[in-house]
Structure formats: structure tokens, C-alpha cells
Design a protein around this motif. Structure first.
Motif, PDB file in Angstrom:
ATOM      1  N   GLN B 678       0.833  -1.213   0.000  1.00  0.00           N
ATOM      2  CA  GLN B 678       0.000   0.000   0.000  1.00  0.00           C
ATOM      3  C   GLN B 678       0.863   1.257   0.000  1.00  0.00           C
ATOM      4  O   GLN B 678       0.641   2.158  -0.801  1.00  0.00           O
ATOM      5  CB  GLN B 678      -0.939   0.000   1.218  1.00  0.00           C
ATOM      6  N   LEU B 679       1.837   1.332   0.877  1.00  0.00           N
ATOM      7  CA  LEU B 679       2.620   2.566   0.984  1.00  0.00           C
ATOM      8  C   LEU B 679       3.671   2.637  -0.109  1.00  0.00           C
ATOM      9  O   LEU B 679       3.860   3.676  -0.749  1.00  0.00           O
ATOM     10  CB  LEU B 679       3.253   2.673   2.370  1.00  0.00           C
ATOM     11  N   GLY B 680       4.328   1.490  -0.376  1.00  0.00           N
ATOM     12  CA  GLY B 680       5.320   1.461  -1.459  1.00  0.00           C
ATOM     13  C   GLY B 680       4.652   1.762  -2.795  1.00  0.00           C
ATOM     14  O   GLY B 680       5.166   2.542  -3.598  1.00  0.00           O
ATOM     15  N   GLY B 681       3.486   1.149  -3.016  1.00  0.00           N
ATOM     16  CA  GLY B 681       2.760   1.358  -4.266  1.00  0.00           C
ATOM     17  C   GLY B 681       2.318   2.797  -4.429  1.00  0.00           C
ATOM     18  O   GLY B 681       2.349   3.370  -5.517  1.00  0.00           O
ATOM     19  N   LEU B 682       1.898   3.415  -3.333  1.00  0.00           N
ATOM     20  CA  LEU B 682       1.445   4.816  -3.371  1.00  0.00           C
ATOM     21  C   LEU B 682       2.614   5.722  -3.785  1.00  0.00           C
ATOM     22  O   LEU B 682       2.458   6.611  -4.635  1.00  0.00           O
ATOM     23  CB  LEU B 682       0.934   5.216  -1.991  1.00  0.00           C
ATOM     24  N   ILE B 683       3.778   5.464  -3.204  1.00  0.00           N
ATOM     25  CA  ILE B 683       4.954   6.279  -3.528  1.00  0.00           C
ATOM     26  C   ILE B 683       5.342   6.089  -4.994  1.00  0.00           C
ATOM     27  O   ILE B 683       5.673   7.038  -5.692  1.00  0.00           O
ATOM     28  CB  ILE B 683       6.131   5.916  -2.589  1.00  0.00           C
ATOM     29  N   LEU B 684       5.269   4.844  -5.465  1.00  0.00           N
ATOM     30  CA  LEU B 684       5.654   4.560  -6.850  1.00  0.00           C
ATOM     31  C   LEU B 684       4.556   4.921  -7.848  1.00  0.00           C
ATOM     32  O   LEU B 684       4.746   4.810  -9.049  1.00  0.00           O
ATOM     33  CB  LEU B 684       6.000   3.071  -7.006  1.00  0.00           C
ATOM     34  N   GLU B 686       1.741   3.299  -8.257  1.00  0.00           N
ATOM     35  CA  GLU B 686       1.036   2.122  -8.774  1.00  0.00           C
ATOM     36  C   GLU B 686      -0.292   1.903  -8.066  1.00  0.00           C
ATOM     37  O   GLU B 686      -1.181   1.250  -8.594  1.00  0.00           O
ATOM     38  CB  GLU B 686       1.897   0.868  -8.568  1.00  0.00           C
ATOM     39  N   VAL B 687      -0.399   2.412  -6.852  1.00  0.00           N
ATOM     40  CA  VAL B 687      -1.601   2.204  -6.051  1.00  0.00           C
ATOM     41  C   VAL B 687      -2.181   3.577  -5.739  1.00  0.00           C
ATOM     42  O   VAL B 687      -1.428   4.521  -5.489  1.00  0.00           O
ATOM     43  CB  VAL B 687      -1.260   1.471  -4.734  1.00  0.00           C
ATOM     44  N   THR B 688      -3.504   3.659  -5.757  1.00  0.00           N
ATOM     45  CA  THR B 688      -4.117   4.945  -5.426  1.00  0.00           C
ATOM     46  C   THR B 688      -4.472   4.986  -3.949  1.00  0.00           C
ATOM     47  O   THR B 688      -4.574   3.947  -3.296  1.00  0.00           O
ATOM     48  CB  THR B 688      -5.403   5.168  -6.244  1.00  0.00           C
ATOM     49  N   PHE B 689      -4.671   6.211  -3.442  1.00  0.00           N
ATOM     50  CA  PHE B 689      -5.014   6.385  -2.037  1.00  0.00           C
ATOM     51  C   PHE B 689      -6.384   5.762  -1.778  1.00  0.00           C
ATOM     52  O   PHE B 689      -7.332   5.986  -2.516  1.00  0.00           O
ATOM     53  CB  PHE B 689      -5.029   7.883  -1.707  1.00  0.00           C
ATOM     54  N   SER B 690      -6.495   4.946  -0.748  1.00  0.00           N
ATOM     55  CA  SER B 690      -7.784   4.323  -0.434  1.00  0.00           C
ATOM     56  C   SER B 690      -7.848   4.076   1.063  1.00  0.00           C
ATOM     57  O   SER B 690      -6.931   4.449   1.809  1.00  0.00           O
ATOM     58  CB  SER B 690      -7.921   2.999  -1.182  1.00  0.00           C
ATOM     59  N   ILE B 691      -8.910   3.424   1.472  1.00  0.00           N
ATOM     60  CA  ILE B 691      -9.070   3.079   2.883  1.00  0.00           C
ATOM     61  C   ILE B 691      -7.896   2.228   3.353  1.00  0.00           C
ATOM     62  O   ILE B 691      -7.430   2.317   4.493  1.00  0.00           O
ATOM     63  CB  ILE B 691     -10.423   2.347   3.099  1.00  0.00           C
ATOM     64  N   THR B 693      -4.833   2.493   2.453  1.00  0.00           N
ATOM     65  CA  THR B 693      -3.668   3.321   2.766  1.00  0.00           C
ATOM     66  C   THR B 693      -3.705   3.705   4.237  1.00  0.00           C
ATOM     67  O   THR B 693      -2.685   3.682   4.931  1.00  0.00           O
ATOM     68  CB  THR B 693      -3.684   4.596   1.902  1.00  0.00           C
ATOM     69  N   ILE B 694      -4.925   4.043   4.693  1.00  0.00           N
ATOM     70  CA  ILE B 694      -5.076   4.442   6.100  1.00  0.00           C
ATOM     71  C   ILE B 694      -4.783   3.248   7.012  1.00  0.00           C
ATOM     72  O   ILE B 694      -4.100   3.368   8.023  1.00  0.00           O
ATOM     73  CB  ILE B 694      -6.498   5.008   6.340  1.00  0.00           C
ATOM     74  N   VAL B 695      -5.298   2.079   6.601  1.00  0.00           N
ATOM     75  CA  VAL B 695      -5.027   0.866   7.389  1.00  0.00           C
ATOM     76  C   VAL B 695      -3.522   0.632   7.478  1.00  0.00           C
ATOM     77  O   VAL B 695      -2.978   0.345   8.549  1.00  0.00           O
ATOM     78  CB  VAL B 695      -5.733  -0.355   6.758  1.00  0.00           C
ATOM     79  N   ALA B 696      -2.845   0.765   6.328  1.00  0.00           N
ATOM     80  CA  ALA B 696      -1.402   0.536   6.310  1.00  0.00           C
ATOM     81  C   ALA B 696      -0.690   1.501   7.242  1.00  0.00           C
ATOM     82  O   ALA B 696       0.207   1.110   8.003  1.00  0.00           O
ATOM     83  CB  ALA B 696      -0.863   0.679   4.887  1.00  0.00           C
ATOM     84  N   LEU B 697      -1.100   2.772   7.205  1.00  0.00           N
ATOM     85  CA  LEU B 697      -0.483   3.774   8.083  1.00  0.00           C
ATOM     86  C   LEU B 697      -0.732   3.425   9.553  1.00  0.00           C
ATOM     87  O   LEU B 697       0.160   3.535  10.397  1.00  0.00           O
ATOM     88  CB  LEU B 697      -1.031   5.171   7.766  1.00  0.00           C
ATOM     89  N   ALA B 698      -1.976   2.988   9.837  1.00  0.00           N
ATOM     90  CA  ALA B 698      -2.312   2.627  11.218  1.00  0.00           C
ATOM     91  C   ALA B 698      -1.454   1.444  11.683  1.00  0.00           C
ATOM     92  O   ALA B 698      -0.936   1.435  12.811  1.00  0.00           O
ATOM     93  CB  ALA B 698      -3.798   2.279  11.311  1.00  0.00           C
ATOM     94  N   LEU B 699      -1.287   0.454  10.801  1.00  0.00           N
ATOM     95  CA  LEU B 699      -0.481  -0.710  11.163  1.00  0.00           C
ATOM     96  C   LEU B 699       0.975  -0.325  11.396  1.00  0.00           C
ATOM     97  O   LEU B 699       1.621  -0.797  12.327  1.00  0.00           O
ATOM     98  CB  LEU B 699      -0.564  -1.782  10.074  1.00  0.00           C
TER      99      LEU B 699
END
Lengths: 73, 728
Positions: B678-684, B686-691, B693-699
Motif C-alpha cells: 500500500q505505501l510502497g505502491g502509493l509512492i511509486l 502504482e496504487v491509489t489512495f484508499s481506505i 492506505t489508512i489501514v497501512a499507516l495505522a499498522l
């Protein structure tokens, strides 16, 4: 009073007292570090801890933290 | 009359060699009830009526370590007919410490002084008769390695048992202590068997809690005893346990002075010390260690002309399980005209699955031989000495390094190697984290994705090791803050035994014991799971009809994969490859190299090379780089193969801890992959911001919290040994 962790390699010291309680103390004493015994500090491990001692004719290693419990002279 | 002899002695005293000498192949190996301490029993060669019980190698009979408690419970409760106590003559002072404790038990005892040849070579002299006079028991001299005097020692023990010749160890301690012991004996005499009176009174004087649990003294008796102890403590300005230990050593000092003549001056450098001057030298130690490990791995796992292990495994995979065995069974099955289903079951299901695992045996055996040699000559404890500083930082000890090292070859022996860690807590943590290290079978997975998606970059393989090691370190830091693991690491008071030549018998035996448990597992759990997976992979519903399917994509396994693929969607396993990745992960539980084979099968290739070059273009089409990476991380870190799970179960010896270990690995793998995707993909991009992303940040925040929180602090020295009940 000096503790064992402050000693330098190739020093020879006499144990005066072992502070601390319970399992760690018993383990140290079981291995032959008792009052009056002579310890020869052989060396310090490459990364600075633990230390190697010669006690009662064999080689023993203790962590510096545990060596704090051994008062020497 | 049947005679039971207990074999007791310090670690590194030659006890294992003596035991093997005396019993040969007639051994039974198991566990002491309720604990993971190994229990070995054997029948004395040529004396069918005589059983030898090998006790764990111990320094003392204190109540603080599992091995010591197991030993003394056996000696006190089972009452063997005799004790055969092996003593290292080159290190007699410390070895006699255990001896003096054994002699108090009221059991006929024979002391055998081992390594007499070395003692003589050093120019020292041990007077056996004088020793026998002072210890009040028969003393014999032996050389276990050369097999000299061993049989005589055992026969002497039988004789002593038949004569019930009990040693009397009195007047060991100072006058006031002996007087106090006598007073305590008088109080205990009504509740304790006469032969054990002295032992119990010494233990009571030491305030041994385990003994108090057994004796159940009355309140007034306890009070009376406490007054006696305190009086002595005040006189000597020390606690009672330390008084006994100190005076025991003082007594041994007198015995040694009387019976032993030492030629060498104090602290003189022996041959072993001279070797150590180089091997554990401040500057040279690490380079030497790395060089030794490099050689070991080249021989066992490398791909050079001296890599015996790899050659053996290649032969086993390509010739033995590639041609000879399949051709043999093919011949039999064809001539018997068995039907296609049975043919497929035996050839693909059983031979394919079991063969894949057994193919590793040559590499593993070579690795075990080399590690057993390192252990037998005494280098392993130097490794712990060198590496302790690093491992202690994350709650493990220098001894955890050996399991991790072995696990780079195979996790099963790695987990098994955790046995050498004395402290229960350190051992459990080592078992839980050893599986994170990328083993040999995970290499093809890395090779597949490195080749298919990352242009063959060697950084991928390096990053896999970094991830594995990071997983160990992060887990160490997080886990040690939980109550179950809390407290300072156990005292690291370790003997550095003198180097000695390896004994061929010990090395062969140790290698065989470890190797055999691996092979046995291939025959049981892996066999069973191979059959189940073969069935799921080969059968399914086509047009409403259940039967064998030609196309794997309609198999039951594909159905299961499809049904479960949603679980892994947050990890980026989406689209066409989702179910394939899910199925491959499940087959990876049989053996991790199955992951690549499964992809081959699912992409409709009958057979693929080890790193699956044939399917690289297809993989590259279906996997984005970040999804490929997320898949790789999950498969490197999640539950290991069935064989390794079996090893975890055996070493934990407790269903709750087994589940906790495997569950922890799965959760850790899932969370890591999710964050990376989620976070690596967002930076690259490849992945768009979604719910998610928040879960990943929380984890991620959760992990950081677990890493940096203060953690549970025990009030006192947390040694749970008293709570571990040992079944009678």
C-alpha cells in the motif's frame, strides 16, 4: 571497591564479594566464582562484551553487566 | 536383578562419548515428561539387565535451570541403584563441585575421571586413591574417547550398587554450618527417609523453595529452622545459599591440594588458549568466523567444484528422483496395469511431493556434519562468545545465532538447534523468529521474481536477506516487551571448553539424529499433505461432473484459491494472478520450492526449471513490481513449510506456544506485505489512495508503538522455572 567489569585484560584479581541475589548469583557461584578465588582476565570479546576469564583452571565468559555483581581487589 | 545407573556430569566432560561407548546403538531417545529436555536411555553392552540413564549435562543441582531440576527430580524420586559421575580431569576443581552434590544424595556413586591421558600430557598428576579416600567412593580413571576403562567403570558401578555402598560426605562445611545442619536434621528426621536426611537438610538450609513444597513443614518447624539459618548468616555475613556454595568450593580446594599435583603454573596458556588467542582475537575473530561460515556454506550449499552437498542434491533431484525412482515405479505400475488415478497419485502426488523434500537430504546432511564438527571441537561456544553483544540488543543471546545460521540452509534443523539455549524464554523467542531467515527452499521464489519482474537484479536476493534479518530484529524487540518474554536476558555465564579433536562417533550420531528426524517427517506429514494437494489439484467439477480434470484452472484447488483470494487483495494480489498466487502460497506450505512449481502448473507448463524461466514473461505480465514484491515478502515470512511447523511443535512441546509462533509469523508477514504494497505502491504511483492506505499507516504506527513502548518490567528476576510442573 572495584567490580570485575572495570578490570583490564591480563589483570589478575581476587574476588571479595558477590552482590545480587537469586538465580544469577547462584549461577555465577556454581561456576566457581566464590569469595577468595583468583580470577585472571583473559580478554574482551571483539565487540567489547562479554569478557573471558580464567577461573579455577578453566575458561569462563561473563557479560559485563553480570560482572558488575562481582567485587574484586 | 535389574540395575539402573544414572550417568551424570558437566557439559563438555565427555559424557555423551561415554554414554555412546557404554550403550552403542541400544539407545532410546525421548523427552523428559513435560519439558523439552532430551532424555536418553540405553542398555549397557553385554549386560542386558543394566539400564543406563543419561542425565542432562549440568554444573550443579541448583533449583534454577530446567536441566538441573529434571536431573535432581530423577535422582531423588526414581532413586537409581547407582550414579556414574564423569569428571573432566583437566578441569577437576569445577567438575568436583557437582560431584560433592551428588555424593550427598545417599546413592552409591562411582566417580570416573576422564581425559587422564591429557592430564598426564600436561604433566599433572591425579592420585586416584587419594581422591577415592577423600570422596569416600570408588574412583576410576578412563579415557572415553579411546574407550579405555569405560566398561570397567560401568562394572564397578554395578558392583557398588549391589553392595549398596553409600558414600558419607560429612565434615564438608565449617563447624557452625555443620552444627546448624545437624540441628535441622533433627527437625526433619521424622518426615524424611534416613539416607536422604543430609541432602534435605542442606537444601532446607539453602532455603530451596522446591524442597519446601515437597516437605510441607509445620509453621513452628519452619520458624525454628529460620532462626538456625539466620544465626549462621549473621555470623558469616552472607546468605545461606552462598555460604554452602563457597564452602563447598573451599572443601574441593582442599581435596585437590591433597590429591592433585599440578605442574603447569597458574593461568599458563594451554594449546587451546593459544588457538583462542587467534580465533577469538579482537581483530581477527570476525573475519575468521566469516571465512569459516563461507567455507561451510560453499561445501554444503554452494555451486563450486567442492560443493559436495549441492552435487548430492542435484543428483538426488535429477537422477534419483528424476529418473531412477520414477522409472522403477513406472515399470511396476505399467506392468500391473493400474488405473490412471492410482498411477497419478503415486507418481505425481507421492513421489513428486516426497521426492522434492528428500532431494534436500544430501545438502542437509553435509551441513549437519560440518556443524556437528564445529560443535564437537568447541567452536560453537566461541561463536556465541563473539556474537553475544549483537544478539543481546534485541532480547536474544549469542546462542541464538547458531539456529539462525543453520536456518539459512533449512529451517527444520535450525529450529531444532535452538535446544542448546538454556533459558526457556530465549529459546521460545529463537524458535519463533528462526523461520524468518530465508532458507534454501525460498531461493527459487526469489529467483523467479528477480528474473521475471526485476530484470535479474541481485539486489532482490540481498533485500530478501535484509528483510529476513530485519524481521528477526524487529520481532525480538517487539516480543521481549510482552509479559511472556519480559525481563533481562538470562545470565550469560558460559564455559569456553578446551578445543579437542572431534570424535567420529559423536559427529556421525549427531548428524544422523538430526537428519533422520528430517527424513521421518518427509515420510509422514509431507507424504500426507502431498496426497491431499495432489487430489485437490487434479480433481474438480467439469460440466457438473466430478472427476479428474485436465485443466488445472478448473480443479478444486483453483476453486479454493478463488474463494480465498479476497484475503490477499489488500496485499495487491488482484486480477488474473490473485487465485494463482493464493494457491501457490498454500502449496508453499508443503515445501517452499513448490511455489515455483505451482506457478508452472497453473500457467499450464508441465514442468519448469528451478527458477521457472519458462514462465517469466507470463509472470511479468500478471505481476506489477510492487505486487511481486509483496508476494515475495509474504511467502518469505509467513508460516514455514509443514516440516518446519512440525519442528516448531516438537521444540515448543506445547500446543498454545506452537499456535502462537505460527500465528505470529502469519500476522507479521501479512502486515509487512500490506504496508509494503500500500505505501510502497502509493509512492511509486502504482496504487491509489484508499481506505487501505489508512489501514497501512495505522499498522505502521502500531508497529512503531510496539517497538518503542517502554514494555513490561518484571518486579523481580523473572525465572518461571518454579512454576513448570514436572510430572513424576
Amino acid at each position: 571497591m572495584k567490580t570485575l567489569n572495570e578490570c583490564k585484560p591480563s589483570q589478575t584479581v581476587i574476588v571479595k564479594k558477590i552482590t545480587g541475589t537469586g538465580a544469577v548469583k547462584r549461577r555465577i557461584m556454581d561456576m566457581g566464582i566464590t569469595k577468595g578465588v583468583e580470577l585472571h582476565i583473559r580478554k574482551v570479546a571483539p565487540l567489547g562484551d562479554p569478557i573471558e576469564l580464567n577461573v579455577r583452571g578453566y575458561e569462563l565468559t561473563v557479560r559485563k553487566q553480570d560482572a558488575q555483581m562481582i567485587e574484586v581487589e | 536383578m535389574e540395575i539402573k545407573i544414572a550417568l551424570a556430569g558437566n557439559p563438555n566432560s565427555g559424557k555423551t562419548t561415554l554414554f555412546n561407548q557404554l550403550t552403542g546403538s541400544r539407545q532410546r531417545v525421548g523427552n523428559w515428561p513435560g519439558v523439552t529436555v532430551e532424555k536418553k536411555e540405553g542398555t549397557l553392552k553385554g549386560e542386558n539387565q543394566c539400564t543406563i540413564q543419561d542425565l542432562p549435562g549440568i554444573y550443579s543441582l541448583s533449583p534454577y535451570s530446567l536441566e538441573e531440576v529434571v536431573s535432581r527430580n530423577y535422582l531423588v524420586n526414581e532413586k537409581p541403584d547407582a550414579i556414574l559421575n564423569i569428571v573432566d580431569g583437566t578441569n577437576i576443581e569445577r567438575n568436583l563441585y557437582l560431584t560433592t552434590q551428588l555424593l550427598e544424595l545417599g546413592i552409591p556413586t562411582v566417580v570416573c575421571v576422564n581425559m587422564m591421558d591429557l592430564v598426564k600430557r600436561n604433566g599433572d598428576q591425579i592420585d586416584i586413591d587419594k581422591l577415592s579416600e577423600k570422596l569416600d567412593c570408588p574412583v576410576v580413571s578412563i579415557s572415553a574417547l579411546k574407550g579405555q576403562g569405560t566398561k570397567e567403570a560401568a562394572l564397578k558401578a554395578i558392583k557398588t550398587a549391589q553392595a549398596h555402598q553409600v558414600p558419607r560426605m560429612d565434615k564438608v562445611y565449617a563447624k557452625n554450618v555443620e552444627a546448624a545442619l545437624e540441628q535441622i536434621e533433627a527437625i526433619l528426621s521424622s518426615s524424611v527417609d534416613n539416607g536422604m536426611l543430609r541432602w534435605y537438610s542442606i537444601k532446607v538450609f539453602e532455603r530451596d523453595e522446591r524442597i519446601h513444597e515437597i516437605l510441607k513443614l509445620k509453621e513452628n518447624e519452619k520458624k525454628e529452622i529460620e532462626t538456625i539459618i539466620q544465626k549462621v548468616e549473621n555470623e558469616m555475613d552472607d546468605d545461606s545459599e552462598s555460604i554452602i556454595t563457597s564452602q563447598r568450593y573451599d572443601h574441593i580446594g582442599q581435596i585437590v591440594q591433597y590429591a592433585v599435583k599440578k605442574k603447569s603454573e597458574k593461568h599458563a596458556l594451554s594449546v587451546s588458549d593459544k588457538i583462542d588467542k587467534i580465533v577469538t582475537n579482537r581483530i581477527l575473530a570476525l573475519p575468521i568466523f566469516i571465512a569459516i561460515m563461507y567455507v561451510v556454506y560453499t561445501i554444503a550449499m554452494g555451486s563450486t567444484s567442492i560443493s559436495i552437498g549441492t552435487m548430492g542434491t542435484d543428483w538426488a533431484n535429477d537422477v534419483l528422483f528424476g529418473e531412477i525412482v520414477p522409472n522403477f515405479f513406472d515399470g511396476i505400475l505399467t506392468s500391473l496395469h493400474v488405473n490412471d488415478v492410482l498411477y497419478g497419485l503415486i507418481m505425481d502426488g507421492i513421489l513428486g511431493g516426497v521426492g522434492a523434500v528428500l532431494g534436500f537430504v544430501p545438502q542437509i546432511l553435509v551441513l549437519f556434519i560440518l556443524l556437528s564438527v564445529m560443535e564437537d571441537i568447541g567452536y560453537m561456544s566461541r561463536v556465541a562468545f563473539i556474537m553475544d553483544r549483537i544478539f543481546r540488543r534485541f532480547g536474544l543471546s549469542g546462542k541464538s545465532f547458531i539456529p539462525m545460521l543453520v536456518a539459512t540452509g533449512c529451517g527444520v534443523p535450525g529450529i531444532m538447534a535452538s535446544r542448546t539455549i538454556e533459558q526457556d524464554r530465549d529459546r521460545k523467542m529463537t524458535i519463533m523468529t528462526t523461520g524468518f531467515i530465508p532458507c534454501g527452499a525460498k531461493m527459487p521464489i526469489i529467483g523467479l521474481f528477480a528474473g521475471a519482474v526485476f530484470g535479474g537484479s541481485s539486489l532482490v536476493a540481498t533485500s530478501a536477506f535484509v528483510i529476513g534479518i530485519a524481521a528477526v530484529i524487529l520481532s525480538g524487540i517487539m516480543l521481549k516487551k510482552f509479559k511472556a518474554f519480559a525481563g533481562e536476558p538470562a545470565p550469560f555465564v558460559m564455559e569456553l571448553p578446551s578445543y579437542h579433536l572431534p570424535s567420529l562417533g559423536n559427529v556421525v550420531r549427531a548428524t544422523w539424529e538430526r537428519g533422520w528426524s528430517f527424513i521421518k517427517r518427509a515420510g509422514s506429514i509431507i507424504l500426507l499433505s502431498s496426497i491431499v494437494l495432489w487430489f485437490l489439484q487434479g480433481f474438480g467439477f467439469t460440466d457438473g461432473q466430478f472427476g479428474m480434470v485436465a485443466d488445472n484452472n478448473t480443479s478444486l484447488l483453483a476453486n479454493i484459491g478463488n474463494a480465498l483470494a479476497w484475503i490477499f487483495a489488500p496485499l495487491g494480489w488482484i486480477g488474473d494472478m490473485a487465485w494463482k498466487a493464493t494457491v501457490a502460497t498454500f502449496t508453499g506450505l508443503i515445501a517452499k520450492e513448490e511455489v515455483v512449481n505451482t506457478f508452472g502448473v497453473l500457467y499450464n507448463f508441465a514442468e519448469v526449471s528451478e527458477e521457472g524461466n519458462e514462465i517469466w514473461t507470463l509472470i511479468a505480465r500478471d505481476f506489477t513490481p510492487i505486487a511481486a514484491y509483496s508476494f515475495m515478502i509474504f511467502n518469505l515470512l509467513c508460516a514455514p513449510c509443514f516440516a518446519a511447523m512440525g519442528a516448531i511443535k516438537r521444540e515448543m512441546n506445547n500446543p498454545k506456544w506452537t499456535l502462537a509462533a505460527i500465528g505470529y509469523m502469519c500476522v507479521f508477514a501479512y502486515v509487512s506485505s500490506l504496508i509494503v504494497y500500500q505505501l510502497g505502491g502509493l509512492i511509486l504511483g502504482e496504487v491509489t489512495f484508499s481506505i487501505w492506505t489508512i489501514v497501512a499507516l495505522a499498522l505502521l504506527a502500531g508497529i512503531l508503538y510496539l517497538l518503542f513502548r517502554p514494555g513490561y518490567k518484571p518486579k523481580t528476576e523473572a525465572i518461571d522455572i518454579q512454576k513448570i510442573s514436572i510430572a513424576k
